[in-house]
Motif scaffolding. Sequence first.
Motif: not given
Length: 215
Positions: A16-24
């Motif tokens: 989930k961290k990769k997805s979070y950084y992408f949206y950030l």
Amino acid sequence: MEAPKVVVREVAQIPKKKSYYFYLILGGVVFLIILGITITFYLGILPLPHKPQLILDEANIGGLKFSDPNLLTCNMQVTLSAKNPNINYGIFIEKLEARAFYQNQQITVAAELPTNYVSPKTVNVWPPFLYGNDVLIPPHEAANLIVDLNAGNLPLEIKVDGSLKWKVSSFTFGKYRLMVNCLADIPLGSKVNGTNFESGVKYVLDQPCKLRFEN
């Protein structure tokens, strides 16, 4: 007969961290785009800012003496006013230093002035003290100074250096070096002992100053 064994396999999940950084990152890019459009919109609908108007209002001579060997003492307080002629732009003026000159010869030490914010359509006033004790004047300038003093007239230049920024709404932009030159043609009072002049005399000048910007 034994019942068949059911093998349960774990399905790998995308962190989930990769997805979070992408949206950030995506949100940050969108914010910068919106901010750029907003600033462009403001600057597009507003007229370009006008320079501030600086005036040398008056000079109060606290002490003036010229003595051998070519030593000048000049202490004064000058009053400068800065007017912001803009309707929509505020002006930050900071890192200011004022000095007095006679024929390009600096005759006082630098006086630091506080940072000022000049609101639209308002006027700010600065009253710096300028002093120089026993400043050595080169021979050529000293000869001209004697002529001017005997004529009862002291042509000085009050120079102010600093920096300027504009403010519109909540945005601050631009940073320019501000150079101000004010002519102070002072009619002197009566002499005392041939070399000293009256002190505590206030001269109303009301002299517009010249402004120059550099990036």
